[in-house]
Design an enzyme around this catalytic site. Structure first.
Site, PDB file in Angstrom:
ATOM      1  CB  ALA A 196      -0.869  -0.018   1.244  1.00 32.16           C
ATOM      2  N   GLY A 255       0.491  -5.024   0.847  1.00 23.48           N
ATOM      3  CA  GLY A 255      -0.710  -5.063   0.000  1.00 23.48           C
ATOM      4  C   GLY A 255      -0.434  -5.685  -1.363  1.00 23.48           C
ATOM      5  CD  GLU A 257      -2.477  -7.736   2.783  1.00 27.17           C
ATOM      6  OE1 GLU A 257      -2.128  -6.571   2.500  1.00 27.17           O
ATOM      7  OE2 GLU A 257      -3.082  -8.038   3.821  1.00 27.17           O
ATOM      8  CD  GLU A 289       1.676  -5.604   5.528  1.00 24.80           C
ATOM      9  OE1 GLU A 289       2.478  -6.514   5.843  1.00 24.80           O
ATOM     10  OE2 GLU A 289       0.857  -5.712   4.594  1.00 24.80           O
TER      11      GLU A 289
HETATM   12  N1  DAK Z   1       4.625   3.198  -0.622  1.00 28.83           N
HETATM   13  C1  DAK Z   1       5.037   4.387  -1.174  1.00 28.83           C
HETATM   14  N2  DAK Z   1       6.210   4.522  -1.830  1.00 28.83           N
HETATM   15  C2  DAK Z   1       6.992   3.450  -1.955  1.00 28.83           C
HETATM   16  C3  DAK Z   1       6.636   2.176  -1.425  1.00 28.83           C
HETATM   17  C4  DAK Z   1       5.379   2.081  -0.736  1.00 28.83           C
HETATM   18  N3  DAK Z   1       4.907   0.938  -0.225  1.00 28.83           N
HETATM   19  N4  DAK Z   1       7.636   1.312  -1.683  1.00 28.83           N
HETATM   20  C5  DAK Z   1       8.574   1.997  -2.376  1.00 28.83           C
HETATM   21  N5  DAK Z   1       8.201   3.292  -2.527  1.00 28.83           N
HETATM   22  C6  DAK Z   1       8.913   4.366  -3.212  1.00 28.83           C
HETATM   23  C7  DAK Z   1      10.106   4.820  -2.387  1.00 28.83           C
HETATM   24  O1  DAK Z   1       9.727   5.742  -1.406  1.00 28.83           O
HETATM   25  C8  DAK Z   1      10.984   5.456  -3.466  1.00 28.83           C
HETATM   26  O2  DAK Z   1      10.452   6.723  -3.764  1.00 28.83           O
HETATM   27  P1  DAK Z   1      11.445   8.037  -3.830  1.00 28.83           P
HETATM   28  O3  DAK Z   1      12.112   8.065  -2.532  1.00 28.83           O
HETATM   29  O4  DAK Z   1      12.355   7.725  -4.982  1.00 28.83           O
HETATM   30  O5  DAK Z   1      10.489   9.173  -4.083  1.00 28.83           O
HETATM   31  C9  DAK Z   1      10.726   4.548  -4.676  1.00 28.83           C
HETATM   32  O6  DAK Z   1       9.498   3.872  -4.423  1.00 28.83           O
HETATM   33  C10 DAK Z   1      11.824   3.495  -4.857  1.00 28.83           C
HETATM   34  O7  DAK Z   1      11.929   2.821  -3.627  1.00 28.83           O
HETATM   35  P2  DAK Z   1      13.355   2.555  -2.915  1.00 28.83           P
HETATM   36  O8  DAK Z   1      14.306   3.673  -3.227  1.00 28.83           O
HETATM   37  O9  DAK Z   1      13.075   2.273  -1.495  1.00 28.83           O
HETATM   38  O10 DAK Z   1      13.834   1.248  -3.696  1.00 28.83           O
HETATM   39  P3  DAK Z   1      14.829   0.122  -3.160  1.00 28.83           P
HETATM   40  O11 DAK Z   1      15.117  -0.738  -4.349  1.00 28.83           O
HETATM   41  O12 DAK Z   1      15.975   0.708  -2.408  1.00 28.83           O
HETATM   42  O13 DAK Z   1      13.965  -0.731  -2.098  1.00 28.83           O
HETATM   43  C11 DAK Z   1      11.961  -1.881  -1.311  1.00 28.83           C
HETATM   44  C12 DAK Z   1      12.861  -1.460  -2.537  1.00 28.83           C
HETATM   45  C13 DAK Z   1      10.702  -2.531  -1.862  1.00 28.83           C
HETATM   46  C14 DAK Z   1      12.724  -2.900  -0.456  1.00 28.83           C
HETATM   47  C15 DAK Z   1      11.651  -0.616  -0.456  1.00 28.83           C
HETATM   48  O14 DAK Z   1      11.147   0.402  -1.343  1.00 28.83           O
HETATM   49  C16 DAK Z   1      10.613  -0.873   0.607  1.00 28.83           C
HETATM   50  O15 DAK Z   1      10.922  -1.424   1.665  1.00 28.83           O
HETATM   51  N6  DAK Z   1       9.349  -0.421   0.379  1.00 28.83           N
HETATM   52  C17 DAK Z   1       8.290  -0.523   1.358  1.00 28.83           C
HETATM   53  C18 DAK Z   1       7.792  -1.928   1.441  1.00 28.83           C
HETATM   54  C19 DAK Z   1       6.682  -2.051   2.488  1.00 28.83           C
HETATM   55  O16 DAK Z   1       6.907  -1.747   3.681  1.00 28.83           O
HETATM   56  N7  DAK Z   1       5.491  -2.486   2.078  1.00 28.83           N
HETATM   57  C20 DAK Z   1       4.359  -2.604   2.950  1.00 28.83           C
HETATM   58  C21 DAK Z   1       3.591  -1.319   2.900  1.00 28.83           C
HETATM   59  S1  DAK Z   1       2.285  -1.273   4.115  1.00 28.83           S
HETATM   60  C22 DAK Z   1      -5.276  -1.657   4.908  1.00 28.83           C
HETATM   61  C23 DAK Z   1      -5.009  -2.615   4.009  1.00 28.83           C
HETATM   62  C24 DAK Z   1      -3.739  -2.874   3.590  1.00 28.83           C
HETATM   63  C25 DAK Z   1      -2.679  -2.160   4.049  1.00 28.83           C
HETATM   64  C26 DAK Z   1      -2.927  -1.176   4.940  1.00 28.83           C
HETATM   65  C27 DAK Z   1      -4.209  -0.925   5.373  1.00 28.83           C
HETATM   66  N8  DAK Z   1      -6.562  -1.444   5.365  1.00 28.83           N
HETATM   67  C28 DAK Z   1      -7.664  -2.249   4.814  1.00 28.83           C
HETATM   68  C29 DAK Z   1      -6.894  -0.546   6.373  1.00 28.83           C
HETATM   69  C30 DAK Z   1      -1.374  -2.480   3.564  1.00 28.83           C
HETATM   70  C31 DAK Z   1      -0.254  -1.963   4.067  1.00 28.83           C
HETATM   71  C32 DAK Z   1       1.019  -2.090   3.357  1.00 28.83           C
HETATM   72  O17 DAK Z   1       1.139  -2.669   2.316  1.00 28.83           O
END
Ligand code: DAK
Length: 258
Positions: free
Chosen positions: A65, A109, A112, A132
């Site tokens: 997400a 997400g 998922e 998460e």
């Molecule tokens: N959201 C927004 N931006 C993201 C992102 C994300 N999930 N993942 C990556 N980006 C963006 C980064 O911020 C970066 O943007 P700039 O800084 O260049 O502006 C760009 O994509 C490239 O990312 P990285 O520079 O970080 O790239 P790397 O190759 O170094 O790393 C990575 C790749 C995938 C390991 C890293 O980007 C990362 O850890 N990303 C986050 C992964 C994560 O934590 N995913 C879970 C998100 S929470 C709900 C239902 C569902 C959810 C919530 C609520 N409800 C029903 C209430 C779900 C929650 C989630 O999914």
């Protein structure tokens, strides 16, 4: 129809939906979910579409997400908007098969979303995870429930509590994906499977999908009973007559969806 966050094309009975937010690794924003819901509504309504493939880029299916969108939200915002519920419900109620073709990151997400699809074919560079917990939250689109059903309690618990990612080989061993293919072949392999499905009786395909889904929702006895009833009912369709006649006459069947 064109979208800000997706590239959608339909060929030979298959709608290919490509998530297209490369600057954010296809993070699932509200706009992307709205576009996806809209594209799926169009695919469901179009009789010429028999199967859908959802894919991303070579680097990311979807990295979760959109964290930047969620960061300022309050409980009232999340509950009031019923964040992501409509998009997930659209996929859950979709009657035609949806294949996830996953390369690169399928996190949070994104993992998922892949699990909401009917099956997952992944590239050898795929990485699945529910990270998460690192953000102080939890999976919210079924991750705690579906991952546990697919890979078992121990692996699901470890992944969800530590945020560890699973690579493609482990995902195949654990039963999360149907198979792993080389990255360069991913789209071809997914499209070949989708075109095969598109060539079959659409009524039979929908019923087969319903039967397998029942395995996750019912007891074994109820599931087997449902399967038998649906199997019997397939004999009401012209497509059953055509499929069996074609076999006996040693020709290709011409299914009409009747
Ligand atoms: N959201 C927004 N931006 C993201 C992102 C994300 N999930 N993942 C990556 N980006 C963006 C980064 O911020 C970066 O943007 P700039 O800084 O260049 O502006 C760009 O994509 C490239 O990312 P990285 O520079 O970080 O790239 P790397 O190759 O170094 O790393 C990575 C790749 C995938 C390991 C890293 O980007 C990362 O850890 N990303 C986050 C992964 C994560 O934590 N995913 C879970 C998100 S929470 C709900 C239902 C569902 C959810 C919530 C609520 N409800 C029903 C209430 C779900 C929650 C989630 O999914």
């Amino acid at each position: 129809m064109s979208y800000e966050t997706l590239i959608v094309e339909t060929n030979e009975g298959v709608t290919l939906i490509r998530l297209n937010r490369p600057q954010a690794l296809n993070a699932l924003s509200s706009e992307l979910w709205t576009d996806l819901t809209d594209a799926l509504n169009a695919a469901e309504a179009d009789d010429a579409v028999r199967c859908v493939v959802i894919t991303g880029s070579a680097k990311a299916f979807a990295a979760g997400a959109d964290i930047k969108e969620m960061q300022p939200k309050s409980y009232a915002d999340m509950f009031g908007e019923n964040f992501f519920a409509a998009g997930a419900a659209r996929i859950e109620s979709f009657r035609k098969p949806i294949i996830a073709a996953v390369a690169g990151y399928a996190l949070g997400g994104g993992c998922e979303l892949a699990m909401l699809c009917d099956f997952i074919i992944c590239a050898d560079n795929a990485k699945f995870g529910q990270p998460e917990i690192n953000l102080g939250v939890a999976p919210g689109i079924g991750g705690t429930q579906r991952l546990t059903r697919f890979v078992g309690k121990s692996k699901a618990m470890e992944m969800i509590l530590t945020g560890r990612m699973m690579d493609a080989a482990e995902a195949e061993r654990a039963g999360l994906v149907s198979r792993v293919v080389p990255l360069d072949d991913l789209e071809n392999e997914a499209m070949t499977a989708a075109k095969k499905i598109a060539s079959l009786s659409p009524l039979s395909v929908m019923m087969n999908k319903e039967m397998v889904e029942a395995a996750y929702e019912t007891t074994l006895t109820q599931g087997v009973k449902l399967e038998r009833r649906l199997f019997h009912s397939l004999f009401a369709f012209d497509d059953q007559k055509e499929g069996m006649a074609a076999f006996v006459e040693k020709r290709k069947p011409d299914f009409k969806g009747r």
